[in-house]
Each structure stands twice: as C-alpha cells, then as structure tokens.
Design a protein around this motif. Structure first.
Motif, mmCIF file in Angstrom:
data_model
loop_
_atom_site.group_PDB
_atom_site.id
_atom_site.type_symbol
_atom_site.label_atom_id
_atom_site.label_comp_id
_atom_site.label_asym_id
_atom_site.label_seq_id
_atom_site.Cartn_x
_atom_site.Cartn_y
_atom_site.Cartn_z
ATOM 1 N N TYR A 212 1.842 -7.962 1.316
ATOM 2 C CA TYR A 212 2.965 -9.012 0.733
ATOM 3 C C TYR A 212 2.091 -9.581 -0.793
ATOM 4 O O TYR A 212 1.217 -9.655 -0.733
ATOM 5 C CB TYR A 212 3.420 -10.262 1.697
ATOM 6 N N GLU A 213 2.477 -9.953 -1.296
ATOM 7 C CA GLU A 213 2.249 -10.503 -2.600
ATOM 8 C C GLU A 213 0.778 -11.865 -2.389
ATOM 9 O O GLU A 213 0.373 -11.739 -3.243
ATOM 10 C CB GLU A 213 3.219 -11.064 -3.112
ATOM 11 N N ILE A 237 -1.706 -9.781 -3.771
ATOM 12 C CA ILE A 237 -2.156 -9.028 -3.428
ATOM 13 C C ILE A 237 -1.096 -7.812 -4.527
ATOM 14 O O ILE A 237 -0.321 -8.192 -4.566
ATOM 15 C CB ILE A 237 -1.844 -7.768 -2.525
ATOM 16 N N HIS A 238 -1.557 -6.735 -4.927
ATOM 17 C CA HIS A 238 -1.006 -6.286 -6.726
ATOM 18 C C HIS A 238 -0.578 -4.695 -5.466
ATOM 19 O O HIS A 238 0.327 -3.648 -5.723
ATOM 20 C CB HIS A 238 -1.501 -6.101 -6.911
ATOM 21 N N SER A 239 -1.799 -3.648 -4.548
ATOM 22 C CA SER A 239 -1.187 -2.680 -4.224
ATOM 23 C C SER A 239 -2.391 -2.449 -2.967
ATOM 24 O O SER A 239 -3.836 -3.353 -2.696
ATOM 25 C CB SER A 239 -1.543 -1.454 -5.382
ATOM 26 N N SER A 254 -5.146 -10.025 -7.429
ATOM 27 C CA SER A 254 -5.426 -10.478 -8.989
ATOM 28 C C SER A 254 -6.289 -11.301 -9.753
ATOM 29 O O SER A 254 -6.289 -11.001 -10.631
ATOM 30 C CB SER A 254 -4.263 -11.396 -8.998
ATOM 31 N N ASP A 255 -7.754 -11.423 -8.524
ATOM 32 C CA ASP A 255 -8.880 -12.304 -9.421
ATOM 33 C C ASP A 255 -9.842 -10.679 -9.792
ATOM 34 O O ASP A 255 -10.617 -10.408 -9.461
ATOM 35 C CB ASP A 255 -9.630 -12.834 -7.989
ATOM 36 N N ILE A 292 -6.303 -6.188 -10.253
ATOM 37 C CA ILE A 292 -5.629 -4.551 -10.713
ATOM 38 C C ILE A 292 -5.263 -4.846 -9.914
ATOM 39 O O ILE A 292 -4.469 -4.541 -8.794
ATOM 40 C CB ILE A 292 -7.392 -3.822 -9.385
ATOM 41 N N LEU A 293 -4.059 -4.130 -10.770
ATOM 42 C CA LEU A 293 -2.463 -3.289 -10.629
ATOM 43 C C LEU A 293 -2.324 -2.007 -10.075
ATOM 44 O O LEU A 293 -1.555 -2.549 -9.158
ATOM 45 C CB LEU A 293 -2.169 -3.430 -12.181
ATOM 46 N N LYS A 294 -3.246 -1.138 -9.644
ATOM 47 C CA LYS A 294 -3.352 -0.651 -9.022
ATOM 48 C C LYS A 294 -4.487 0.721 -8.826
ATOM 49 O O LYS A 294 -5.668 0.167 -9.594
ATOM 50 C CB LYS A 294 -2.090 0.583 -9.071
ATOM 51 N N VAL A 295 -4.629 0.340 -7.005
ATOM 52 C CA VAL A 295 -5.364 1.072 -6.400
ATOM 53 C C VAL A 295 -4.922 2.378 -5.378
ATOM 54 O O VAL A 295 -4.546 2.340 -5.421
ATOM 55 C CB VAL A 295 -6.539 -0.008 -5.929
#
Length: 1107
Positions: A212-213, A237-239, A254-255, A292-295
């Motif tokens: 969840y975001e 969370i982004h991914s 997001s940090d 970090i938009l995606k890992v």
C-alpha cells in the motif's frame, strides 16, 4: 481498358455552365486520342505501418519466452516490437493512457489496463492484434495489475485499496475480493492508500504480498482469507520485489531508501540501504534522497544478486541527469540517461519466478528513447538499437518520400552511412528477437528523407514496409557556430531559435544532387561522392532579393523583366520602381561585402556566417555551393517558400514572397533575380498597391518554420498553411508580418517545375523551360537557353528569359507536371550520377558522362497531332489540364470549395498516372489523368496539427506518409493492390514454441518440503466457492469484432482453451460410450449367470447315468 467518357467529367464539375461549355468541345476532341487506365476500383486507403519511438510512453512489458516487447503510451497506443523489422501498432479506442501491461507469457496474448479503469485482452496470434474482451470498472480506479506466470487469474489493485480478481479466459470478475480493511485490520488507524504492488510468493502461490502506498505491506493467505503478516515502514512505498526463494522481499521508498524484509520477521526491516545517501559518522539516519521509483531484485546461480533501481539520487545533485543504478555485490554503477526514466525491466533467462533469475540485460524506457543495457559485460555497455527510434533526435521539420528509386541508391547511401556508426556497443545480438518477418512481394526501393531543426538531413531505407537509417548529413557544419552575443544575433538572424533548421528539400535520385533550404534564408547544394575531400574555401553566393516599391509613385505599367534574363551579368541596373534591388554575389573567397551603415541600418548582411576555415568532407554528401539571401537597407530577407533543382541543366531555382532567383551551380552565378511582378512584364493582371513606408521593420520572432509570409488573393480566402505557419487553427484572420496594404503587392512564389516543353503559345519546338507557380494562382513560363554539354556548358552563359503566362487557377499553385500526347508522364530531364572527385581513368569516364547530353524524356514530336503535350496544374482549390502549345484548358475540376489542398502530387501508379491530394478538412482524393475524374475521396484525417500539413507527402505506386506525432512516421497506401498484399507483408509477432521446463525441486526439497507449492486457484476463485461478483462493479464488453472476431481468432489463446474444452468433451463422450458398453457386458454376464443357475437347479438331483 475503358475509354474515357466526357459526360462523367461534365457531371462532376462544379463550374459555371459557360466555362464547362468552353472547355467541353476541345475535351471531346482530346478524348478520342487518349484512354484512361485507372479506375476507382484501383484505389483503396489504409494504414500500412507506423515507425519511430512511441510518443509519450507510459508503460512496458516483456515476454521472456516469445522475446517480444510491448510499450503503451499516454494516448492509448500500443507498440509491439520483435526482431528488427517486426513491429506492430494498435490503438485503444478510448485514447486513455496505458497504465499497465501484462503478457500471458508464451500464450500470444496481452492484458492492458488503462487510466479510464478498463482492462483489455489482446490476441497477438494474428498479424493485426485485436481486442477479444474488455472489462470496465465503474466504482473503483485501477492502480496496479498483476498476472502470475501460467495463471488465468488476474489480480487488479485499486485506489480504494481493494483487490479484485478477473478470469482472463472469460473476462469475468470472481466473487473473491480482498478488502483493504480486512487486509490491514487494526494495524493502522488510517486508510493505507492505493495498492501500489501485488505479487505472489515465488515459492507459495497461496501467499500474496500487497503493498500500500502509505508504507504498509501485507502478506495475505489466499486460502484462509486473512493476513499472515503485516510490515509497516514510515515512508511511502513505490515498488516491491521478491527474492526468488520467497523468504525475503525488498521495498523502495519515497525517501530514497531500500528496505529488505524477512517474511517471518515482524516489526523491523532486516536491512535498510540508502544507495545514494551520505552516511553520517554519528550513526544517525542518512539524509533523505529523491524517491526510488522502482527496484528489481534478481539472483544468479554463481554470483551476487543484482539490485537495479531508478531514482534515489541525493537532493544536492542539481542538474544531474536521470540515472539507473545497478548494485552487484560490492560494486554500484550509476548509469546516466539522456531523458527521464518511465519504466525499466530486467531480462532474465527463466520465466519462472522461483528459479535463479540469471539476469542478462535491462530494458530502460525513457521519455524519448529506448535503451538496453548488457549486464553480462564489464562497464555495462548498451546494445546498438536496430529499431528506427531516432526520427525525433532533433525535431522533424520537413519530409520527402521517393518510391521506385534507382536500385544502386540504397547500397551507395548505406556504404557511406555505415562509416558514421558509433563504437563501444555491446558485442551481443539484440535481445528482443521474437516474431517472424512478412513474406511480401513488394520489392521496389523506397527512400524517406527527413529534415530536422538542428540542420541535419537523414536518409532512410523504407523498402518493404520497414525503416532503417542509411545516412545522416549535418548541414550546420558549413556555418560558423554562433557566439552567445545577443546583440549580434538580433542584428542579423531572422529566427529566435534553430537557425539551421531545414525548411525545404529537393533531391534528384538519378544524379544524387541534393539542395536544402534553411529557415535563415540560405540554400546549400550538395553532390554525392564516395571519396573524402578537404574544401579549402566553401563557394558562396549572396543574393539581394527584396521587393521594393517607391512609397510615393504608383506601380509601373511595364516591368521590363524580359531584359533581365541576360546570362552572367550580375550587376544590372534596377529597371523601374517596382523591381527588386540588384543582386550581389559574394566572390568565391570569403571576406564578404556585408556591412552595417553608419546609421545602424543593416545592408548586405547574411543571417548566418559561412565558415572561413577549410572544411573536411567525408564520403557522402559534400558541399558544392552555398547561396544566402542578405538584408537590404534594413529589411530582412524573406524565408524561401519554394525550391527546385535540375541536374541536366545544372540549375537551381528558389523563390519567396519577394520574387525568384535562378542560380547556375556549375558556373556559380546568379542568372536571374526578379520580383514576382516583373515575371508578368506588361501583362500584370493585378492592381498592386505601393509598399507602406516602413524603413526599419523588425523581423518577426518565433520558430522560423512558422513564419513563411505569402501574398493572398483576397482577405476572406481560406487561409493556406503556407501563408502563416504559426496559426494552427486555420482561422481567416492573418497574423503575419505583412500588413494588409502589402497583401496584393506580395505575390509569393509557391512552386516550380523544370521541363522540356513549349515556352510560348503556338511554338512548334520544345525547349528547356522553367514553369513558375504563384500564391495568386498564376502559372508563368521562363525559357532556358543552354549551351552545348561539356566544356562549352562551363564557359558560355545560360540565357534565361521570362516568356509569359500559361494560365490562372483559384488559390496558390501547389504542383505542376507534364504528360505527352498519349497521357504518359514526362519526368524532367536528369543527369546520371558520376563520381565528382574521380582521378585517372575514372576522371575520363566522368568527363565522358558530363559531355553526354542527358537524353530528353520529352515525346516524339509528331507534328501532325494538334497538341503534343499536356500541362497538369494543381492549386489549393482546383486542378486543370492545359493542352500545349495551344494553351487551351481541356479539363478543369474544382477539388474543394470549403477547404483547401495542403499537398498535391502527380503520381505514377502501376497502370497509369493520377493526381493525389490531401485537404485541410482531412480528405484524401485522387483524380484521373488527363480527365480529372474523381477516383477516390476518403475522409481520412482531420488536420489537427501543422506538423501533419508540413510533413504529408505522396509518392509513386500508391504510397504516402506523414508525421503522426513528433516522434512517429505513419505510412499509408491508397493502392488497392498494396492493401490486398498488406497481410502478407506484415510480420508475425507470435511464434509457437515450447515453454522452458520448470526448475527441478531436488531430492531433499521434495522430501522435506521447501519447494514451490501450488494452489488450485480455480477452486478458490471459481463461482462455486467464491460466489458471484457484485453486479455494478464492472461491465464486461466483448471485443469489437464480436463472435465473428472470436471465430477469426481461432488460433488465439482463448481458442486454445476452447479446443481443450472440445477435447475434454470428446474424451467424456468416449468415456460415456465405454460406460454403456461395460453396462451391456454386465447385463450379459448377469443373464449368463442366471441361465447357468437355472440349469444347475434342474440337474441337481439327477444321477450321472440319467444325462
């Protein structure tokens, strides 16, 4: 072959009765001589293929077994890529952005989720993919979509935090729903936010991880319908990504941090990493970084795992380009990208998530590029991209399209272009290699040329519906680089930005001569050579082409233009008040005569400065001559609006809103420099007003490609794009730098055509001529008197003489062409290519070639015929066919009353010629020749952008193209034959192949557990256990083709399932038959037993001797 009937023409004409009557008599006479072969059934319009980078990409997916890539865009487009040359374009009808794509791996199907909360299933097993099913959500917004490998149940996460499950086979919702409040229960007081991630545990399909975001992650048990564990972190969370063993997962925040969690470890993360954060010495938390938009977390059998992430840079890296970070063991590589990252995917050896992933490449989708990085080589080099995705490297400003070119052209351009390729690419083959090429029979060479805002010109091989860059020419090399001196810029340049942008191009494929006109009122003429040379001094001509009318005096009665045609004399007096100032040509050496007078008025100053140092010219196109228009008494030069080249005559001609100039590029001289008015001589039909007194008019700003100012026949005439390119709305008002008092005086030159024809009415012999079309609809002839070929051509002057008017049409003249007395197309004369820098024996061959006069392609002059040629003229409003030498108009057709033609071309089809037109109202039309009968009229594309008007072009054999977005070329055909063959020519995306074997669990894992556990999703999500979904939640929409489409997709994924069902039915039927046979055998056995028992009772008490 059908004879042409004049009645059909007369029926179709919307002209007055008088004009019809006057042309009808001669028309009947001509029709007895000519037959028309093209009929309306020879024409059909359809899109063929789209090339270039997907405009405004938004999502991406990859099929690791089929090895195909899908990219979705913000406008609802879908682009699919296989091996080089196999690509496909599809479009969602709604035009909503594609937010997620999921392949049904190795099934030939794709699921797309859009921003309008619809989900679609595409069948990729046909050459033109089609939608089989759609599902439209009504109450909830879709935020995330996940389809596990080899599953038919699609998980859909929503903005409300709920998860719905869709059966991909039937595209119906399951009654099984994971509600957000059930998932988080009392772990959070607030709503957890939208679902940003869903995936199942690689080792246990019954466990689902939900991100969840807000920072909460839930491990959900699908069977028990409750959460096993919850993991809470105080950053969004982004991914989320799994380790393949299913015991750990990683989250990006997001940090700028990454948190690694053990699935059974509640509370704290197992490890927290800030890849780009500075670590403080006192043990405090590192400074926050960008999100970090995606890992992605990928494991290898023999080495350290890869952690690949986008974003996460520290905030103090201002101005740094977007980066992809690859963390492998102790090394961290930061790979800078040219554009922002939209998405990335890691390509792995296996499609199974519970096996070692063995990553070998990363596909990075950028806003304006697609990059594939080789993970297996040191330094992570990129693969050389074989797709034609660099069309927009610099914005496209103009295009030309040539079909049926000389066969040696493409190899020649490729040979010089291959030397321009960059080094340092990965040595491996391009990894996206799925699909198969089409089996098209269309084999003629096609070339597309694109001109760009930075002055580059690109040649593309467009044969057989593919596109590949052949050669790139940088025209800006000819000029000095402009210094950042704003005052100097304002003094000379006439455009605010992109001063080297290409505005018009003309090319002779046979001689390979090229001429380009730039927005800074400059021309460059190029020759093609296979040898490298160094040019010590670039040859330069400067031309004063300015329309000047004395403020007080009235326009002159006669122009005396005929006296200006003398060859070679470059400093002629100005005859009369309406003529342009005499042109001056700078000498071949460079200190130019440019100057600013003491009062600051600019005079004889060119907009760009030609370089004075030696110019090294590589094999390919090499500068022959530069022509520049100069400022005249404070007036800036007007941009060039029309251009033509003839390699046979050695001439180039260009025009603008002031007049025209003819240049002999062999002798490097200006032959003619006339105002448009002077071309008429004493027969000027227009009452022209004097120029308004404006001594220091400033140039208009804005992009030069948007500032071509031309005259207009009347105030309320439908505005043409050539009048003012800045105005995209095509309103009737003009926002031009030419004031209303100038409109009649400014008659722009809009088109040229070199030909061998009759210069004057009633002439008995054909001569080389130049035909000129203007913005007021007039066609004028200029006779050319050429010296003999060879040395004489270089020594004697060419005589150029205006010789009167051919005719007048409504609207600007767009295109002219000539037919012989049988209706056959007459191309202009040309010279065959020779090596200009040849030495020794090669130079002797070159001299022989130059002495040979190119064979004239004019007709055999059978003088017993009344007319020998026919001129075809097309304007913004109408088309005419004029007989020569009598100059009688024999056919006339009104193309449009309410709109205007943007592009018109006289094209050759397989069995005849026609006029092809594209109108501003979106109609594409073809007219027969010479009768001008309408053969095709399709409302294809309403003009929404000036880019389409600027780049639309027709070519021979029924081909056409335009720039459909700033990054993509759309090719279309108007030929029935090509439409019929198109299916064969298109490539296939899907290739039947075996799915790789699942990973071996091993003896001990099988014995003690710990291997992957499967889940019967059918039982769990099916209607019997889960019940029916809520009715109003989503609406099922069958594919646009309905049942027929389903039948047509018989080889598709759903059809496979249907076939499996049929097979099961057949098996059941056979089992039923077997059951019946068994029952019959049982009955027979019972009967036998009964008879035997009766016999036994009967014989029980008898003695042996009684038998």
């Amino acid at each position: 072959m059908k004879k042409f009937n004049i009645r059909k023409v007369l029926d179709g004409l919307k002209e007055q009765a008088s004009s019809s009557a006057s042309s009808g008599q001669s028309g009947t006479q001509e029709n007895n001589l000519m037959q028309e072969t093209l009929q309306s059934e020879n024409f059909q319009l359809c899109k063929t293929v789209r090339h270039g980078f997907p405009y405004q990409p938004s999502s991406m997916a990859h099929d690791p077994v089929q090895k195909i890539l899908a990219i979705g865009t913000q406008s609802g487009a879908l682009r699919l890529f296989g091996r080089p040359g196999v690509e496909c374009y599809c479009q969602h009808e709604s035009g909503a952005a594609v937010i997620s794509l999921q392949f049904l791996i190795n099934e030939g199907a794709l699921v797309s989720a859009l921003a309008d909360d619809s989900v679609h299933l595409w069948n990729l097993r046909q050459k033109r993919p089609a939608i089989l099913h759609s599902l439209k959500f009504n109450r909830e917004r879709i935020t995330f979509v996940h389809l596990p490998f080899q599953s038919k149940w699609l998980y859909i996460g929503t903005e409300k935090g709920n998860i719905h499950i869709v059966n991909v086979e039937s595209f119906t919702l399951s009654g099984y729903v994971i509600m957000w409040n059930k998932a988080i229960e009392l772990s959070s007081k607030a709503h957890p936010g939208p679902v940003v991630h869903i995936s199942d545990n690689p080792m246990d399909e019954g466990k689902l991880i939900i991100g969840y975001e807000s920072g909460i992650v839930v491990l959900w048990d699908l069977k028990s319908k409750k959460a096993d564990y919850r993991y809470t972190y105080d950053e969004a969370i982004h991914s989320v990504a799994w380790h393949h063993e299913g015991k750990q997962f990683i989250c990006s925040h997001s940090d700028g941090t990454l948190t690694i969690w053990n699935i059974k470890g509640q509370g704290k993360p197992f490890q927290t990493i800030t890849p780009h954060g500075k670590q403080p010495k006192d043990g405090k938390k590192p400074e926050p970084c960008k999100p970090i938009l995606k890992v992605e977390y990928k494991t290898t059998r023999l080495g350290d795992p890869f952690m690949i992430l986008s974003g996460g840079l520290s905030y103090d890296t201002v101005g740094r380009r977007p980066c992809l970070t690859v963390m492998h063991g102790k090394s961290t590589a930061v790979l800078e990208m040219d554009y922002p990252i939209v998405d990335f995917l890691t390509l792995c050896e296996t499609p199974y998530p519970n096996d070692f992933q063995e990553p070998y490449a990363v596909v990075v989708l950028l806003e304006k590029d697609l990059v594939v990085i080789d993970l297996a080589q040191n330094g992570y080099p990129i693969f050389e991209n074989p797709y034609p995705l660099t069309i927009h490297e610099s914005p496209v400003t103009c295009c030309e399209y040539y079909a049926d070119c000389p066969v040696d052209l493409i190899p020649a351009l490729y040979s010089v272009g291959s030397r321009q390729k960059r080094q340092g690419y990965s040595k491996k083959e391009w990894p996206i290699s799925g699909g198969n090429w089409g089996l098209g029979t269309q084999s003629y060479p096609e070339i597309i040329i694109t001109g760009h805002a930075d002055g580059t010109v690109k040649f593309w091989d467009a044969s057989a519906i593919m596109l590949q860059v052949l050669y790139k020419l940088k025209t800006a090399k000819v000029f000095e680089k402009s210094r950042n001196n704003k005052e100097e810029k304002q003094n000379t340049e006439i455009v605010d930005e992109d001063p080297f942008a290409i505005q018009i191009m003309t090319w002779c494929p046979e001689s390979r001569m090229l001429c380009v006109a730039g927005v800074s009122a400059n021309l460059i003429i190029y020759r093609f050579s296979k040898q490298e040379i160094t040019t010590e001094v670039v040859q330069l001509l400067e031309v004063r082409l300015q329309y000047e009318v004395n403020d007080m005096e009235s326009p002159p009665e006669g122009g005396g233009g005929g006296d200006r045609g003398g060859g070679g004399d470059r400093d002629l007096p100005t005859p009369g008040t309406a003529s342009p100032s005499p042109q001056t040509t700078g000498p071949p050496t460079h200190p130019s005569t440019s100057s600013n007078s003491s009062d600051g008025v600019r005079d004889n100053v060119a907009c760009l400065k030609v370089r004075s140092t030696p110019l090294k010219q590589s094999p390919g196109y090499q500068v022959e001559l530069v022509v520049q228009l100069v400022w005249v008494s404070g007036e800036p030069p007007q941009q060039i609006t029309s251009l033509a080249l003839n390699s046979s005559y050695g001439l180039i001609v260009f025009g603008n809103s002031n007049g025209l100039a003819v240049v002999d590029y062999l002798q490097k001289t200006v032959l003619l420099n006339l105002g448009t008015v002077e071309l008429y001589g004493s027969n000027d039909p227009y009452q022209r007003q004097p120029r308004s007194p404006r001594k220091t008019r400033q140039p208009s700003g804005g992009n030069g490609l948007c500032d071509i100012n031309e005259g207009s026949a009347s105030e309320d005439r439908c505005k043409s794009p050539t009048s003012d390119h800045r105005d995209n709305s095509f309103s009737r008002s003009r926002s031009s730098s030419v004031t209303s008092i100038d409109k009649e005086a400014r008659e722009a030159i809009t088109s040229f055509h070199f030909c061998e024809t009759f210069a004057r009415k009633g002439d008995s012999t054909i001569t080389p001529c130049l035909y000129v079309g203007t913005s007021l609809g007039t066609v004028l002839a200029v006779a050319l008197n050429l010296p003999p070929a060879g040395e004489q051509r270089l020594l004697q002057p060419v005589i150029v003489l205006p010789s009167g008017t051919l005719g007048r049409l409504k609207g600007s003249i767009l295109r002219m062409a000539f037919l012989d007395n049988t209706g056959t197309f007459l191309p202009p004369a040309f010279e065959l290519w020779y090596e200009p820098n040849a030495v020794g024996a090669d130079s002797e061959e070159r001299d022989k070639a130059r002495k040979r006069r190119p064979v004239s392609v004019s007709p055999s002059t059978s003088q017993e015929l009344q007319e020998s040629q026919y001129a075809v003229v097309c304007s913004e409003k109408q088309a005419k066919v004029i007989a020569l030498p009598s100059q009688n108009c024999i056919f006339k057709h009104s193309i449009t009353e309410t709109s205007f033609v943007l592009r018109a071309d006289v094209v050759q089809m397989n069995i005849g010629n026609c006029v092809a037109c594209f109108c501003a109202n979106g109609h594409i039309m073809t007219l027969s020749l010479p009768g001008l009968r309408p053969l095709l009229d399709v409302n294809y594309l309403p003009l929404t952008d000036m880019r389409i008007a600027r780049t639309f072009c027709f070519t021979n054999l029924g081909q056409a193209m335009y720039l459909t977005s700033p990054t993509e070329i759309q090719r279309i055909t108007y030929s029935q034959e090509t439409c019929e063959n198109l299916q064969e020519m298109l490539g296939e995306l899907f290739t039947p192949m075996e799915t790789p074997e699942a990973p071996n669990r091993g003896f001990f894992k099988g014995l003690f557990g710990g291997g992957a556990t499967s889940l019967d999703r059918e039982e769990l999500f099916g209607e019997t256990q889960a019940g029916k979904a809520s009715r109003g939640l989503a609406q099922h929409i069958p594919g646009p083709q309905g049942l027929e489409g389903m039948k047509g997709a018989a080889s598709g994924v759903v059809a496979d399932l249907a076939r499996a069902r049929i097979a099961l039915d057949e098996r059941g039927q056979k089992l039923g038959e077997l059951d019946e046979r068994t029952a019959a055998m049982l009955a027979s056995a019972d009967s036998f037993g009964k008879h035997a028992h009766d016999m036994m009772l009967k014989c029980k008490d008898k003695k042996w001797y009684q038998f």
